[in-house]
Each structure stands twice: as structure tokens, then as C-alpha cells.
Design an enzyme around this catalytic site. Sequence first.
Site, PDB file in Angstrom:
ATOM      1  N   LYS A 112       0.832  -1.211   0.000  1.00 28.53           N
ATOM      2  CA  LYS A 112       0.000   0.000   0.000  1.00 28.53           C
ATOM      3  C   LYS A 112       0.869   1.265   0.000  1.00 28.53           C
ATOM      4  O   LYS A 112       0.423   2.327  -0.406  1.00 28.53           O
ATOM      5  CB  LYS A 112      -0.979  -0.021   1.160  1.00 28.53           C
ATOM      6  CG  LYS A 112      -1.939  -1.206   1.020  1.00 28.53           C
ATOM      7  CD  LYS A 112      -3.274  -1.006   1.603  1.00 28.53           C
ATOM      8  CE  LYS A 112      -4.228  -2.134   1.233  1.00 28.53           C
ATOM      9  NZ  LYS A 112      -3.681  -3.502   1.324  1.00 28.53           N
TER      10      LYS A 112
HETATM   11  C1  LIG Z   1      -4.225  -4.598   0.583  1.00 28.85           C
HETATM   12  C2  LIG Z   1      -3.394  -5.825   0.421  1.00 28.85           C
HETATM   13  C3  LIG Z   1      -3.710  -6.829  -0.547  1.00 28.85           C
HETATM   14  C4  LIG Z   1      -4.933  -6.735  -1.421  1.00 28.85           C
HETATM   15  O1  LIG Z   1      -4.817  -5.754  -2.402  1.00 28.85           O
HETATM   16  P1  LIG Z   1      -6.094  -5.190  -3.160  1.00 28.85           P
HETATM   17  O2  LIG Z   1      -5.606  -4.105  -4.016  1.00 28.85           O
HETATM   18  O3  LIG Z   1      -7.029  -4.727  -2.087  1.00 28.85           O
HETATM   19  O4  LIG Z   1      -6.681  -6.332  -3.933  1.00 28.85           O
HETATM   20  C5  LIG Z   1      -2.851  -7.913  -0.678  1.00 28.85           C
HETATM   21  N1  LIG Z   1      -1.768  -8.048   0.120  1.00 28.85           N
HETATM   22  C6  LIG Z   1      -1.440  -7.131   1.050  1.00 28.85           C
HETATM   23  C7  LIG Z   1      -0.238  -7.363   1.906  1.00 28.85           C
HETATM   24  C8  LIG Z   1      -2.226  -5.996   1.238  1.00 28.85           C
HETATM   25  O5  LIG Z   1      -1.888  -5.089   2.175  1.00 28.85           O
END
Ligand SMILES: *Cc1c(COP(=O)(O)O)cnc(C)c1O
Length: 497
Positions: A112
Site C-alpha cells: 500500500k
Molecule cells: C491490501 C493488500 C492486498 C490486497 O490488495 P487489493 O488491491 O485490495 O486487492 C494484498 N496483500 C497485502 C499485503 C495488502 O496489504
Amino acid sequence: MEILYSSTRDSALKITASEAILKGLADDGGLFVPDHIPALTCSMQELTGKSYQEIAYEVMKLFLTDFTEEELRNCIRCAYDSKFDTEVIAPIVEAEGTYYLELFHGATIAFKDMALSILPHLMITSAKKNHVENEIVILTATSGDTGKAALAGFAGVEGTRIIVFYPKNGVSPIQEKQMVTQEGDNTLVVGIHGNFDDAQTGVKALFNDRELAEEMAAAGLQFSSANSINIGRLVPQVVYYVYAYAKLLEEGKLSEGQRMNVVVPTGNFGNILAAYYAKQMGVPIGKLICASNENKVLYDFFATGQYDRNREFVLTSSPSMDILISSNLERLIYRIAGENADRNAQLMDQLVQTGSYEITEQMREKLADFYGNYASEEETADRIRSMYESTGYVLDPHTAVASAVCQKYVADTKDETVTVIASTASPFKFPRSVMNAIDGKYDSLSDFELVDELSRISNVEVPDAVKRIRTAPVVHDHVCEKTQMKAVVKHFLGVDA
Ligand SMILES: *Cc1c(COP(=O)(O)O)cnc(C)c1O
């Protein structure tokens, strides 16, 4: 060519990129989508040898057409800097013949950071462009990860403040420590007595509070959201798929025009949607492989055409994928409905009313690029262990889900296309699940002891993000009742006089 943004529930609406970033969500409840997906203006060959930041510019300028070159380059420079622990920003590691695109080298060691480190800069630039004089106040409820990534992104960014509410007893000790040690005068972190839903409900009520909005406006403040549906979080993610292809081409792992499959561990469907956009821009991507954990709503959707959230919610070792409503999927539904906003709105309404909807045969045909599968908790742990035993490389549980699904895909299809797996978190973020998967003997160790042990067995230095929280002083110790959230916000913003 200029790109404008429509709502998935109103295709007649057309606003600029900077307006869409400021608004986050459309007033009709829809998500903003570009009125067309721009084609890349340079060949993949021309992108070889370029840095992450240069490729980010080449991609993002095509979506954010109302930003000047100087504005966009400045946002990119402020975002992808020494907050990342490697100059390449997103390294690619080969293991067992597959490429792991490590998206976890930012401030909070999860992917993120890729979007949340640039969103604050896109937001203040958008505010300036639209003559918004108010200071932007980001308000978020978090179940752990997003809160810290947003804090790290917004901390110290002039013209912004950020307030994060989390369930006091509902996040892991490391997650809590990460948040309450957050520095920056413009940050506030508050635990609430309640669960994540209570925090979320309280935040929504504050966003909709007219009286509060007026009091804030009088003080030169306005709320905004760093939510994952903001177009300012989606566009920066398209970059790393373009970058991955260019890097593999540069290193001779791909030849020009050769296809690359991608596997994405999916929750809210933002990351994989970015890969889909990259493909539409002209990156030679083959299959988009959507990996789920035991909350396999998306697997069922790709298998049957029916989206159905009416099921038990499972708590897994990959918590960021424990989601039953993947909000970004709406952007894909809108697209495969032929950009028919009415049709999309009907389906989304059904989802709210009944918890499910079914797409038509014609829409399903447009999903041919996608393949969905899932990994059970046992398969995920097995994958962490077998990868460690065969290569010494340690996967976090989210990436392990993707890796297990990748193996299922290859077994199912015999497709030998070069494959990139989006590696979304550092194993150091989930030391207990990871070490337990590798060997049951670690069970009695504390989280920080596990971190040291993980560093030893994987030969990877403990990331700074983890080192720092061991000794960092707690600077946020506020805890409140869910009924007190408004008072806490007003006090922090100085509008409680
Ligand atoms: C948020 C997240 C995901 C999922 O990603 P999306 O874009 O919501 O599909 C997968 N792995 C981690 C570690 C995350 O923080």
C-alpha cells in the site's frame, strides 16, 4: 489527449483527474473511471533502462492529463525517495523460475506504500489546481495496515492532517506499535473501544456530518479520504506492471512483444485492476491471475459469473485479503457492461439489497483474460515452507497465496508463459504466521524474537520499519469510546471552542 473521469453510475459526468482525486468517491456512490484507457506513447523497448520514477512519469502523465509536467514530476520525486529502502523501489527476485515483484520496500513494508506515498502529493497538488484554500484532513478507520501506510504517507506533508481510528483490541501488537509511534505534528492516532465496523461507522458519520463540515470550513479545513477507491491510489499502481515488464525485457528475461502473466493476491481488487489497465495500455500481459484466500468470493465469481457475499467471513493468515466486498471490482463490472452505468448501478444495487448479483453471458466473455483460484490456509503455509526449503526465500502469507495459486494455474493449464507474482508484503510484517509455517518449534517465541529468527534463517536484514518500532517512543496514547469520536476530532482540529 485529455482524459476525463466519469462515475461508474453516471457516464455523462465528466471531471478532471485532479477533481476526481479531491472527491474520492462520486456523489452518486459510484467510482471514478477514466473515459478511456490511454495507450502507452513509447514502446516497451524505449522504457528499458529507465528508473522507476521515470517510468512512473511516463505512465501517470497519460492518466493525470491536467497535471503539468513539473507538478507530476514533483509528486513522483517526493513519493519515491529514501522512504524506500532500495533505490530501485520495486526489486524483482527470481525464485523457482518465477519472478517476484517486491512491492514492500516502502515505509510500512507492504505494497500500500506504493500508492499511499504519492497520494498526499497528488492531493495537495489537486487542491492547489482547483483553488481549494482549505487544509485537507484525511480521516480513516483502519483494521491495521492501511492506517499506518496512510499515516506514513501524510505525516509532515504541508497542507494536510491525518486522523486514524483503529479498534483498540482488534489489531496485532506490531500493527498497533507501528501506528502509535507515528511522528508528525499533523497526525493523530486514536484507539476506540469497539471493533473495526464501529470505527468505520463512526468515520462515515463524521464524513456525513453537515454541521461539522461547516465548522471545519469556517476554520479553513475540509475532509478527504485516502480510501483505496480513490483514482489517486489506482493510477500509481499501474506503474509497477509497466516497470516489471520493462525490467524483464532489459534483463533479457523477455523478448519484445513476448507475453508476461501476472498473479496478484487480491482483496479489494485494486492491485489486479491496475494490472488490467496496464494490459489495456499495451503492455504485453497474458493472463491476469486473481489469487484469493479462503474468502474466495472472487474465485467463485470468475468460475460462475455470480458474485455472492452471503457466506461466512473467514479470518486467515493473510488478513489484508479477508474481504467479502471487493469495491474496486465495480470498475471492472462497469467496463464489461460496455460502460453502461445504468446496468452497473442495477447490479450494485442488487449487491446492497441481496448480497449478490449475476452477470450476463456476454459480460462473462469479456473476462477471458482473467483466471481465478484460491489457496486454503494449509496450502498457504505449505507454500511458505516448500519455497523456503527449496530456495531459502521467505514469502509472506499474502504472497504465498499468490504463489500457491500460480502453481495451481500452471498445473491446470500447462501454460509456461513467463510469470510475475506481485509480492505484497514483507515476511517481517507477519513473523508469527511465517515462522509457524516453516517450523512448529518457533511457537513459544515473542513477535520480536521471531523477527530476529526470521532474519537469521532467511539471511535478510531486519527492515528499518521493524527496527524502528522496537525502540520508538509511543506518541499516541488516546483511547476513546465510539460515541466520543466527534469530540476527539474537533479537539484535534481546534474547532471545539
Ligand atoms: C491490501 C493488500 C492486498 C490486497 O490488495 P487489493 O488491491 O485490495 O486487492 C494484498 N496483500 C497485502 C499485503 C495488502 O496489504
